[in-house]
Scaffold this motif. Structure first.
Motif, PDB file in Angstrom:
ATOM      1  N   GLN A  81       0.751  -1.247   0.010  1.00 14.08           N
ATOM      2  CA  GLN A  81      -0.061   0.133  -0.138  1.00 14.08           C
ATOM      3  C   GLN A  81       0.859   1.385  -0.016  1.00 14.08           C
ATOM      4  N   LEU A 135       0.543   3.899  -2.054  1.00  9.55           N
ATOM      5  CA  LEU A 135      -0.166   5.203  -2.463  1.00  9.55           C
ATOM      6  C   LEU A 135      -1.531   5.100  -1.809  1.00  9.55           C
ATOM      7  N   ARG A 143      -3.472   4.938  -9.971  1.00  5.08           N
ATOM      8  CA  ARG A 143      -2.003   5.381  -9.913  1.00  5.08           C
ATOM      9  C   ARG A 143      -1.059   4.277  -9.457  1.00  5.08           C
ATOM     10  N   HIS A 144      -1.768   3.116  -8.454  1.00  3.73           N
ATOM     11  CA  HIS A 144      -0.925   2.124  -8.189  1.00  3.73           C
ATOM     12  C   HIS A 144      -0.537   1.406  -9.609  1.00  3.73           C
ATOM     13  N   SER A 145      -1.287   1.350 -10.274  1.00  5.44           N
ATOM     14  CA  SER A 145      -0.999   0.562 -11.725  1.00  5.44           C
ATOM     15  C   SER A 145       0.115   1.311 -12.509  1.00  5.44           C
ATOM     16  N   ALA A 185       3.236   0.470 -10.431  1.00  4.85           N
ATOM     17  CA  ALA A 185       3.625  -0.755 -10.615  1.00  4.85           C
ATOM     18  C   ALA A 185       4.720  -1.047 -12.041  1.00  4.85           C
ATOM     19  N   ILE A 195       3.920  -4.751  -6.172  1.00  2.59           N
ATOM     20  CA  ILE A 195       3.060  -4.205  -4.929  1.00  2.59           C
ATOM     21  C   ILE A 195       1.876  -5.313  -4.429  1.00  2.59           C
ATOM     22  N   LEU A 251      -1.463  -4.799  -2.276  1.00  2.00           N
ATOM     23  CA  LEU A 251      -2.588  -3.721  -1.740  1.00  2.00           C
ATOM     24  C   LEU A 251      -3.103  -4.428  -0.445  1.00  2.00           C
ATOM     25  N   SER A 257      -6.497  -0.774   0.050  1.00  2.67           N
ATOM     26  CA  SER A 257      -7.448  -0.579  -0.988  1.00  2.67           C
ATOM     27  C   SER A 257      -8.645  -1.623  -1.473  1.00  2.67           C
ATOM     28  N   ALA A 278      -2.656  -3.250 -10.766  1.00  2.00           N
ATOM     29  CA  ALA A 278      -2.371  -2.170  -9.650  1.00  2.00           C
ATOM     30  C   ALA A 278      -1.602  -2.971  -8.506  1.00  2.00           C
ATOM     31  N   CYS A 279      -1.719  -4.383  -8.326  1.00  2.00           N
ATOM     32  CA  CYS A 279      -0.955  -5.139  -7.553  1.00  2.00           C
ATOM     33  C   CYS A 279      -0.657  -6.348  -8.124  1.00  2.00           C
TER      34      CYS A 279
END
Ligand code: NPG
Length: 371
Positions: A215, A217, A224-226, A229, A236, A238, A241, A256-257
């Motif tokens: 986590q 962000l 924006r995690h994607s 990454a 990453i 999560l 999220s 994103a993860c």
């Protein structure tokens, strides 16, 4: 099983063996809401993972108390069915408040399974008798203190060490630990303390061979995690999220993860936790069981969940001694090989010790039936 005829809420407080500091603040006591249900045949206990303030999630003890007393509890008392799936349905009209729902559901499951003499682990589909334990270490004042703690936990046998980080207390801390223990399974958890502009800083962590960064962000920013990454090598994971199986699918499909932390309380209960596990397994994404500094009650539930086949990484399922001098239940012990037994007794397999419960209780209230 028979219907729930009584629901009792209880606020408990237990001192932690050492304060736990994260990017969200410091906790010195574990304070949480317990739920006890009675049916004609049985009794069940649940633990709510919310904390005293809405820092980790929007839920906190007083919000959980209010929604359990005024909405979830009365809906369950007035509901037709009797099993855990019926309880889940009876609570479904309430949006959010997943931690409160999860606590009540845990109590219903415990009561149901005790009456049937079935363990929670069997009910959820556990495939192992022991699980691998990791430990989560709060932010320390100095690197020396951090190294001292890591050393102690590794000597106890923990199989994975997770360091809490925040901007400025990250690269040097990880370097210090990695320098001393080049091989140890190591991860970091930011609890959403970074911004997308911090990608270069986070990329500096790539050289330490971390299992994951958890986590980095904002909790509500899958997109924006994607993007992040694609910019860093560290996988990453999560936590905040992911509030449902559907969100786990969205996060993974969006890129994103690559790893998911499952906490039954965060996703609305043990049944949704199993569904989240199933989705991740289908998508080939490893999961592990997170922790919320639970007492023995919540710990028992976490261990049962962590015994499912998709939980392939050590969880934050540490021994009672990592948190408390005296747990609420018989203490959970970790073997020197860093594993812990999954409870196999009926229901959660543990109950609060009456003396401990009395000493820790701050407040009790019964849920009234809707007129
Ligand atoms: O061992 O139970 C544990 C603690 C694990 O680091 C841990 N939990 O963000 O995952 C987290 C963090 C946490 C604890 C968050 C308490 C909020 C409250």
């Amino acid at each position: 099983m028979s219907r729930v005829r009584l629901i009792e809420l209880r606020l408990v407080a237990i001192p932690l063996v050492r304060p736990f500091r994260t990017s969200m603040g410091v906790e010195s006591d574990k304070e949480c809401v317990l739920v006890r249900v009675e049916t004609d045949e049985s009794e069940g206990w649940g633990e709510c993972v919310a904390g005293s303030d809405p820092g980790y999630s929007s839920e906190f003890n007083e919000s959980a108390w209010a929604v359990l007393r005024d909405h979830l509890g009365p809906s369950l008392l007035g509901a037709g069915g009797a099993g855990a799936e019926d309880a889940e349905r009876a609570m479904a009209w309430v949006r959010g408040h997943r931690m409160a729902k999860a606590a009540l559901l845990m109590a219903v499951l415990d009561a149901e399974l005790r009456a049937d003499s079935v363990s929670l682990a069997s009910r959820l589909g556990a495939v192992r008798d022991r699980v691998e334990c990791g430990v989560s270490i709060g932010i320390t004042d100095t690197s020396e203190q951090l190294l001292e703690q890591v050393e102690g936990y590794l000597a106890e046998g923990y199989r994975r060490v997770k360091l809490k980080i925040e901007p400025g207390l990250d690269v040097d801390r990880v370097a210090a630990v990695r320098g001393r223990w080049p091989e140890v399974a190591l991860s970091v958890d930011a609890n959403a303390a970074y911004r997308p502009e911090d990608a270069d800083r986070l990329r500096e962590l790539d050289r330490f061979g971390l299992l994951m960064i958890e986590q980095p962000l904002a909790h509500d920013d899958l997109y924006r995690h994607s993007l992040l990454a694609a910019k860093i090598e560290t996988p990453i994971c999560l936590d905040e999220s992911i509030r449902s199986a559907a969100e786990a699918r969205a996060a993974v499909e969006l890129g994103a993860c690559g790893i998911v932390n499952i906490k039954q309380g965060r996703v609305g209960g043990l049944l949704e936790a199993v569904r989240t596990h199933d989705v991740c397994r289908e998508l080939g994404v490893p999961v592990w069981c997170g922790g919320m500094l639970e007492t023995g009650l919540g710990r028992a539930a976490n261990l049962a969940l962590a015994a499912l086949p998709g939980f392939t990484l050590p969880g934050d399922t540490s021994a009672s001694s990592r948190y408390f001098e005296d747990d609420l239940t018989e203490p959970f012990l970790m073997a020197p090989d860093g594993t812990m037994a999954v409870p196999r007794g009926p229901g959660l397999g543990v109950r609060p010790l009456p003396g401990r419960l009395a000493a820790c209780t701050r407040r009790i209230e019964r849920v009234a039936k809707k007129e």
